[in-house]
Scaffold this motif. Structure first.
Motif, PDB file in Angstrom:
ATOM      1  N   GLU A  71       0.818  -1.212   0.000  1.00  0.00           N
ATOM      2  CA  GLU A  71       0.000   0.000   0.000  1.00  0.00           C
ATOM      3  C   GLU A  71       0.854   1.264   0.000  1.00  0.00           C
ATOM      4  O   GLU A  71       0.431   2.294  -0.507  1.00  0.00           O
ATOM      5  CB  GLU A  71      -0.925   0.004   1.217  1.00  0.00           C
TER       6      GLU A  71
ATOM      7  N   PRO B  41       2.179   5.631  -3.236  1.00  0.00           N
ATOM      8  CA  PRO B  41       2.396   7.037  -2.847  1.00  0.00           C
ATOM      9  C   PRO B  41       3.870   7.403  -2.698  1.00  0.00           C
ATOM     10  O   PRO B  41       4.239   8.563  -2.866  1.00  0.00           O
ATOM     11  CB  PRO B  41       1.656   7.179  -1.512  1.00  0.00           C
TER      12      PRO B  41
ATOM     13  N   TRP C  43      -0.861   8.817  -7.320  1.00  0.00           N
ATOM     14  CA  TRP C  43      -1.642   8.371  -6.167  1.00  0.00           C
ATOM     15  C   TRP C  43      -2.676   9.422  -5.774  1.00  0.00           C
ATOM     16  O   TRP C  43      -3.841   9.099  -5.510  1.00  0.00           O
ATOM     17  CB  TRP C  43      -0.705   8.073  -4.996  1.00  0.00           C
ATOM     18  N   LYS C  44      -2.264  10.702  -5.763  1.00  0.00           N
ATOM     19  CA  LYS C  44      -3.200  11.773  -5.425  1.00  0.00           C
ATOM     20  C   LYS C  44      -4.345  11.843  -6.433  1.00  0.00           C
ATOM     21  O   LYS C  44      -5.513  12.017  -6.055  1.00  0.00           O
ATOM     22  CB  LYS C  44      -2.469  13.109  -5.370  1.00  0.00           C
TER      23      LYS C  44
ATOM     24  N   MET D 106      -5.485   9.345  -8.288  1.00  0.00           N
ATOM     25  CA  MET D 106      -6.336   8.165  -8.087  1.00  0.00           C
ATOM     26  C   MET D 106      -7.252   8.351  -6.881  1.00  0.00           C
ATOM     27  O   MET D 106      -8.425   7.983  -6.919  1.00  0.00           O
ATOM     28  CB  MET D 106      -5.483   6.911  -7.901  1.00  0.00           C
ATOM     29  N   MET D 107      -6.736   8.912  -5.798  1.00  0.00           N
ATOM     30  CA  MET D 107      -7.548   9.123  -4.598  1.00  0.00           C
ATOM     31  C   MET D 107      -8.652  10.137  -4.858  1.00  0.00           C
ATOM     32  O   MET D 107      -9.778   9.980  -4.378  1.00  0.00           O
ATOM     33  CB  MET D 107      -6.684   9.576  -3.418  1.00  0.00           C
TER      34      MET D 107
ATOM     35  N   ALA E 223     -11.224   8.325  -6.892  1.00  0.00           N
ATOM     36  CA  ALA E 223     -11.925   7.342  -6.073  1.00  0.00           C
ATOM     37  C   ALA E 223     -12.935   8.011  -5.148  1.00  0.00           C
ATOM     38  O   ALA E 223     -14.023   7.480  -4.915  1.00  0.00           O
ATOM     39  CB  ALA E 223     -10.929   6.512  -5.263  1.00  0.00           C
ATOM     40  N   SER E 224     -12.602   9.188  -4.623  1.00  0.00           N
ATOM     41  CA  SER E 224     -13.529   9.865  -3.727  1.00  0.00           C
ATOM     42  C   SER E 224     -14.768  10.375  -4.456  1.00  0.00           C
ATOM     43  O   SER E 224     -15.796  10.626  -3.835  1.00  0.00           O
ATOM     44  CB  SER E 224     -12.836  11.015  -3.002  1.00  0.00           C
TER      45      SER E 224
END
Length: 61
Positions: A16, A20, A27-28, A30-31, A34-35
């Motif tokens: 995990e 990042p 990663w930012k 993707m997050m 995803a949110s």
């Protein structure tokens, strides 16, 4: 048994943390994406992930 569980949890933390650490911008992004997903989609992705993990455990153990 307990040592194996701790090793598995440690591997989850390592895996995990790779994205990042190596690709923080990806990663930012993707997050953020995803949110924005509906809860149903997130739950489906979680269920698929759990199912794949269980199948891999059954096959390789």
């Amino acid at each position: 048994m307990f040592e194996t569980l701790l090793a598995a949890i440690a591997l989850v933390f390592i895996i995990e943390g790779l994205l990042p650490f190596v690709f923080p911008e990806v990663w930012k992004k993707m997050m953020a994406e995803a949110s924005a997903l509906p809860e149903g989609s997130l739950r489906t992705m979680g269920l698929v992930s759990i199912t794949i993990g269980l199948l891999l455990l059954l096959i390789f153990s």
